[in-house]
Design a protein around this motif. Structure first.
Motif, short mmCIF file in Angstrom:
data_model
loop_
_atom_site.label_atom_id
_atom_site.label_comp_id
_atom_site.label_asym_id
_atom_site.label_seq_id
_atom_site.Cartn_x
_atom_site.Cartn_y
_atom_site.Cartn_z
N HIS A 14 0.83 -1.20 0.00
CA HIS A 14 0.00 0.00 0.00
C HIS A 14 0.87 1.26 0.00
CE1 HIS A 14 -3.53 -2.44 0.85
NE2 HIS A 14 -2.85 -3.03 1.82
N ASP A 15 0.32 2.34 -0.55
CA ASP A 15 0.95 3.65 -0.42
C ASP A 15 0.60 4.18 0.96
OD1 ASP A 15 1.93 3.61 -3.04
OD2 ASP A 15 0.09 4.51 -3.83
N VAL A 16 1.56 4.84 1.61
CA VAL A 16 1.33 5.31 2.97
C VAL A 16 1.77 6.76 3.12
CG1 VAL A 16 2.04 5.02 5.40
CG2 VAL A 16 1.63 3.01 3.97
N ALA A 17 0.88 7.57 3.68
CA ALA A 17 1.23 8.91 4.14
C ALA A 17 1.17 8.84 5.66
CB ALA A 17 0.26 9.95 3.61
N LEU A 18 2.28 9.08 6.32
CA LEU A 18 2.38 9.01 7.77
C LEU A 18 2.50 10.41 8.34
CD1 LEU A 18 2.74 7.42 10.43
CD2 LEU A 18 5.19 7.29 9.89
N ILE A 19 1.47 10.84 9.05
CA ILE A 19 1.46 12.15 9.69
C ILE A 19 1.82 11.90 11.15
CG2 ILE A 19 0.10 14.18 10.30
CD1 ILE A 19 -1.71 13.41 7.85
N SER A 20 2.91 12.50 11.61
CA SER A 20 3.42 12.16 12.93
C SER A 20 3.88 13.38 13.70
CB SER A 20 4.60 11.19 12.78
OG SER A 20 5.19 10.92 14.03
N GLY A 21 3.56 13.35 14.99
CA GLY A 21 4.14 14.31 15.91
C GLY A 21 5.53 13.84 16.30
N PRO A 22 6.18 14.54 17.22
CA PRO A 22 7.54 14.18 17.63
C PRO A 22 7.59 12.81 18.31
CG PRO A 22 6.93 16.38 18.43
CD PRO A 22 5.69 15.76 17.88
N ARG A 51 -8.37 13.47 1.50
CA ARG A 51 -9.04 13.35 0.20
C ARG A 51 -8.44 12.25 -0.67
NH1 ARG A 51 -8.43 18.95 1.05
NH2 ARG A 51 -6.46 18.93 -0.04
N ASP A 52 -7.18 11.92 -0.42
CA ASP A 52 -6.47 10.98 -1.28
C ASP A 52 -6.35 9.57 -0.69
OD1 ASP A 52 -5.96 13.12 -3.04
OD2 ASP A 52 -4.20 13.71 -1.87
N CYS A 53 -7.12 9.27 0.35
CA CYS A 53 -6.90 7.97 1.00
C CYS A 53 -8.05 7.00 0.76
CB CYS A 53 -6.64 8.15 2.49
SG CYS A 53 -8.07 8.54 3.48
N ASP A 54 -7.73 5.73 0.90
CA ASP A 54 -8.74 4.66 0.87
C ASP A 54 -9.08 4.22 2.29
OD1 ASP A 54 -8.86 4.48 -1.94
OD2 ASP A 54 -7.05 3.27 -1.96
N VAL A 55 -8.06 4.27 3.17
CA VAL A 55 -8.23 3.92 4.58
C VAL A 55 -7.51 4.98 5.40
CG1 VAL A 55 -7.80 2.22 6.39
CG2 VAL A 55 -8.29 1.44 4.04
N LEU A 56 -8.24 5.60 6.31
CA LEU A 56 -7.67 6.59 7.22
C LEU A 56 -7.54 5.94 8.59
CD1 LEU A 56 -6.87 9.55 7.91
CD2 LEU A 56 -9.29 9.93 8.43
N VAL A 57 -6.30 5.80 9.06
CA VAL A 57 -6.04 5.18 10.36
C VAL A 57 -5.60 6.29 11.32
CG1 VAL A 57 -4.69 3.49 11.65
CG2 VAL A 57 -5.35 3.02 9.27
N MET A 58 -6.43 6.53 12.32
CA MET A 58 -6.17 7.62 13.27
C MET A 58 -5.77 7.04 14.61
SD MET A 58 -6.96 10.46 11.59
CE MET A 58 -7.52 11.68 12.75
N PHE A 103 -13.82 6.52 1.85
CA PHE A 103 -12.72 5.85 2.52
C PHE A 103 -13.16 5.29 3.86
CE2 PHE A 103 -12.60 10.39 3.26
CZ PHE A 103 -12.51 10.50 4.63
N LEU A 104 -12.44 4.31 4.33
CA LEU A 104 -12.69 3.66 5.61
C LEU A 104 -12.03 4.48 6.70
CD1 LEU A 104 -13.84 0.80 6.53
CD2 LEU A 104 -11.45 0.10 6.59
N VAL A 105 -12.73 4.69 7.82
CA VAL A 105 -12.17 5.45 8.94
C VAL A 105 -11.97 4.50 10.12
CG1 VAL A 105 -12.52 7.32 10.60
CG2 VAL A 105 -13.20 7.63 8.21
N PHE A 178 -8.14 -4.24 7.96
CA PHE A 178 -8.55 -2.97 7.32
C PHE A 178 -8.75 -3.18 5.83
CE2 PHE A 178 -5.73 -0.59 10.64
CZ PHE A 178 -6.60 -0.94 11.65
N SER A 179 -7.83 -3.90 5.19
CA SER A 179 -7.93 -4.15 3.74
C SER A 179 -9.17 -4.98 3.41
CB SER A 179 -6.69 -4.88 3.23
OG SER A 179 -5.56 -4.05 3.34
N ASN A 180 -9.40 -6.03 4.19
CA ASN A 180 -10.58 -6.87 3.96
C ASN A 180 -11.87 -6.10 4.17
OD1 ASN A 180 -8.99 -9.10 3.36
ND2 ASN A 180 -9.09 -9.93 5.42
N THR A 181 -11.92 -5.27 5.19
CA THR A 181 -13.12 -4.47 5.45
C THR A 181 -13.35 -3.48 4.32
OG1 THR A 181 -12.75 -4.69 7.83
CG2 THR A 181 -14.24 -2.94 7.12
N ARG A 182 -12.29 -2.88 3.84
CA ARG A 182 -12.40 -1.93 2.71
C ARG A 182 -12.92 -2.65 1.47
NH1 ARG A 182 -13.38 2.52 0.00
NH2 ARG A 182 -11.90 2.96 -1.63
N GLU A 183 -12.40 -3.84 1.19
CA GLU A 183 -12.84 -4.61 0.02
C GLU A 183 -14.31 -4.99 0.13
OE1 GLU A 183 -11.26 -5.23 -2.90
OE2 GLU A 183 -9.77 -3.85 -2.05
#
Length: 190
Positions: A14-22, A51-58, A103-105, A178-183
């Motif tokens: 999967h492509d991943v964008a990782l938003i991270s604090g310190p 806007r660009d995600c299929d699964v948002l993991v918070m 997208f899945l949240v 997450f992938s199975n739920t999205r599918e």
């Protein structure tokens, strides 16, 4: 868990964008890494990338409160007590638009008591598709440990438990879930 999930998602292709604090962790190789310092910066970054995600993991443990006023200079010690006023931070997970999202949240509930009740409540009030809950009251599991155990709550009412294991193993299982739920969700819409 966030870094472990990012790494497991990359391993699964999967492509991943990782938003991270310190943190004291190196970002996984291959992830688009977005570094933030404050809860407001995290909120802005999430809304920019959602806007660009299929699964948002918070799963960031963002503070619930922040100082109302920030001093640009050192606050000198004095004999009188110092009163620090706190205001709520933005609720990033609640701010994600629910209507017609494609997208899945996935939210996380790090709890110290009433884990199941608090997780189920969060699932509903935050409009998540999945909540991953864990008890962080002990030192041997959760935040400061390489081990964890989680219970996954689905909007359908289903639950699934992942027994105590290294976070890396749990992260791989979560990515599969997450992938199975999205599918399944995509298949239902077709």
């Amino acid at each position: 868990m966030g870094y472990g999930i990012a790494e497991a998602a990359l391993e699964a292709g999967h492509d991943v964008a990782l938003i991270s604090g310190p943190v004291n962790l190196d970002p996984p190789r291959g992830a688009q890494f977005i570094s933030v310092l404050t809860s407001d910066e995290m909120d802005d970054a999430v809304h920019q990338h959602v806007r660009d995600c299929d699964v948002l993991v918070m799963c960031a443990a963002v503070a619930d409160y922040k100082p109302q006023n920030i001093s640009a200079t050192k606050i000198k010690k004095r004999d009188a007590p110092l009163i620090l006023e706190l205001v709520p931070t933005r609720d990033i997970l609640s701010s994600i638009k629910n209507k017609d999202r494609q997208f899945l949240v996935v939210g996380f509930a790090a709890e110290t008591n009433d884990v199941e009740a608090n997780a189920r409540k969060k699932l509903q009030t935050k409009h998540c598709d999945i909540i991953v809950a864990n008890d962080v009251s002990g030192a041997d599991s959760g935040m400061e440990s390489d081990q964890n155990e989680v219970t996954i709550f689905f909007r359908s009412g289903e639950t699934k438990r992942i027994s105590r294991a290294p976070k890396k193993i749990i992260a791989r299982e979560l990515v599969k879930i997450f992938s199975n739920t999205r599918e399944k969700r995509l298949t239902k819409k077709m």
